[in-house]
Design a protein around this motif. Sequence first.
Motif, short mmCIF file in Angstrom:
data_model
loop_
_atom_site.label_atom_id
_atom_site.label_comp_id
_atom_site.label_asym_id
_atom_site.label_seq_id
_atom_site.Cartn_x
_atom_site.Cartn_y
_atom_site.Cartn_z
N PHE A 208 -4.07 -1.73 1.54
CA PHE A 208 -4.11 -1.33 2.95
C PHE A 208 -5.23 -2.06 3.69
O PHE A 208 -5.06 -2.48 4.84
N PHE A 209 -6.39 -2.21 3.06
CA PHE A 209 -7.49 -2.95 3.70
C PHE A 209 -7.07 -4.39 3.99
O PHE A 209 -7.36 -4.93 5.06
N ASN A 210 -6.41 -5.00 3.02
CA ASN A 210 -5.92 -6.37 3.25
C ASN A 210 -4.91 -6.41 4.39
O ASN A 210 -4.92 -7.31 5.23
N GLY A 211 -4.00 -5.42 4.41
CA GLY A 211 -2.99 -5.40 5.45
C GLY A 211 -3.56 -5.22 6.84
O GLY A 211 -3.04 -5.79 7.81
N VAL A 212 -4.64 -4.45 6.98
CA VAL A 212 -5.28 -4.26 8.29
C VAL A 212 -6.13 -5.46 8.66
O VAL A 212 -6.24 -5.83 9.85
N ALA A 213 -6.74 -6.11 7.67
CA ALA A 213 -7.63 -7.24 7.95
C ALA A 213 -6.86 -8.45 8.47
O ALA A 213 -7.38 -9.20 9.32
N MET A 214 -5.63 -8.67 7.99
CA MET A 214 -4.91 -9.87 8.37
C MET A 214 -4.60 -9.96 9.86
O MET A 214 -4.81 -11.01 10.48
N PRO A 215 -4.10 -8.92 10.52
CA PRO A 215 -3.89 -9.03 11.98
C PRO A 215 -5.18 -9.28 12.75
O PRO A 215 -5.18 -9.97 13.77
N GLY B 117 -4.21 5.09 -6.38
CA GLY B 117 -4.78 5.36 -5.07
C GLY B 117 -5.78 4.29 -4.65
O GLY B 117 -5.82 3.88 -3.48
N TRP B 118 -6.59 3.81 -5.60
CA TRP B 118 -7.54 2.73 -5.30
C TRP B 118 -6.81 1.44 -4.96
O TRP B 118 -7.21 0.71 -4.04
N TRP B 119 -5.76 1.14 -5.69
CA TRP B 119 -4.98 -0.06 -5.39
C TRP B 119 -4.26 0.05 -4.05
O TRP B 119 -4.11 -0.95 -3.34
N ALA C 174 0.83 -1.21 0.00
CA ALA C 174 0.00 0.00 0.00
C ALA C 174 0.86 1.26 0.00
O ALA C 174 0.62 2.20 -0.77
N PHE C 175 1.89 1.28 0.86
CA PHE C 175 2.78 2.44 0.89
C PHE C 175 3.51 2.60 -0.45
O PHE C 175 3.72 3.73 -0.92
N ALA C 176 3.89 1.48 -1.05
CA ALA C 176 4.57 1.56 -2.35
C ALA C 176 3.64 2.17 -3.40
O ALA C 176 4.05 3.04 -4.19
N PHE C 177 2.37 1.73 -3.41
CA PHE C 177 1.41 2.30 -4.37
C PHE C 177 1.20 3.79 -4.12
O PHE C 177 1.11 4.58 -5.06
N TRP C 178 1.09 4.18 -2.85
CA TRP C 178 0.87 5.59 -2.55
C TRP C 178 2.06 6.45 -2.99
O TRP C 178 1.90 7.54 -3.53
N ILE C 179 3.26 5.96 -2.71
CA ILE C 179 4.46 6.73 -3.08
C ILE C 179 4.57 6.86 -4.60
O ILE C 179 4.81 7.94 -5.14
N VAL C 180 4.38 5.73 -5.29
CA VAL C 180 4.46 5.77 -6.76
C VAL C 180 3.35 6.65 -7.34
O VAL C 180 3.57 7.43 -8.27
#
Length: 502
Positions: A85-92, A78-80, A61-67
């Motif tokens: 990010f949603f996936n990253g938050v859902a996993m924990p 931005g959508w990607w 997510a951070f990579a997509f935002w920076i690019v």
Amino acid sequence: MRWFIEMKHAVWWCRGHGGNGLFGVMEGLRLLCWRGAGHETRVLHVPTLIFVVGLINVLQAFAFWIVGFHNRRVKGLGWWAAAAFFNGVAMPLIAFRQMSDSALLTKLLPTTMNFASAYLFYVGAVRFREQGTVRWWALVAALPFYSIFSWLILNDEGLRYRPVLTSPIFMLFLAMGAWELLRENRPALRFSARFTAYAALFISTIFAYRALDLYFLSSPAELLDPVRPQVVSFLGGILWVLLWTFGAQMMINQRQTFENEQLHAEKVRSVEELAAAESELMALRTLQHRQELASDLHDGFGSITANLAMLAFQGSIEERPEQQQVLFRDIEFLASEWNREMRLWMNGLERGSLCWGDALAEARTYATRLISSKGIELHWHLSGQLPAEPDCCVQEMISLMRVLKEAIHNLFRHSNAGRARVHIAFRTRVLGIVIQDDGSGFDPEDLRSGARGLKNMRRRVEELGGRFKSRSRNGTTLCLTLPLPLKRSGGEAMGKDLRFTS
């Protein structure tokens, strides 16, 4: 708690084998993900896999935002980034099932975020292509499956049927995103778009395999159980993140290359169109100059030649000696005028410009000889500083001289005046000419009906960007205001009319 202790041991292993570089890190991850008493009984630790997938998604997510921040012309990143990010938050949240019994927090919420992630992947694909619109019917189609799944989660029932309800939603959203990418027709983006689309279809088949395998297990399995379908799905999730990131990076690079090529092609096309327009404009200007030159030649030499022919014919049939003498003087005057006109043209064409001093001196000679022959007292006044050479083009100067001579000729033929005044004033970037007599004036009806002489004078002055005014009261007064330097523009004059003063 045991999982955190094992993570601590893995970190110690990485620190103890830091000198081995990548080998130490990989061995630490192996200890973290595998658990068991012996080599034969070790299996992948599913909660650890979930945390690894979540961490990779957050980094993605951070990579997509920076690019996306540095490539704002590329839509959809931005959508990607939001999807990752949603996936990253859902996993924990999924991994916390070992420490919390809240079905809403650890089961329904992370699954909903996974659904949103899959749908945002589709939206990002649509935005990236910049063609078509987002189809909202997919959300409506997924609503019955999601409603039944939510009821089963909140009532803690149907463990075997939950993957059968969730997998079609994931497969639908991912397949729609893959279809959008497969429709990419730009040659430079086809390979990278198809690569990412096939990766999405690959993870869709993993979801289908997981749903079928869990459904046919002899006993229902929780998401954190280390059974083959769960392990395969999370390993596939890691592979999907890597393939998605790699494919997106290829699409971004190829799109930038494609847009740069387009910009270069548009620039070349614009330069070619500009060159063609300039060539066409030059041809039009050349044609216009030729027409203006022909008009000036016709008005100058043509009128003199016609008058000479007419006077010669009258002289051939005139029998009275005194009238013949008058005709001969007129012929002599026109011949001299023709000679002066030719000399003025030749000097101007040789130098490419005409000198104000020579042109005004020739106009004054013409006015003095013509008007004095009729007994009219002429006052010629010149004020201001003449412009420095080169003054103006030949055609512009000749056109102005035509106006001045036409005004003097009208004064000679129609004014019946006793006195006449010509005032030529040079001011800053403005030329004012006032021609005044005390004669009988002219009929305003002739001006409104479009008298040829006044009409031609007005046309020539306006072609030079000036203004032409005339009035008939106590004689005739003509006021000309022109911008300096003389230029055929057809625009408005740059100064105000100058009034004649004694």
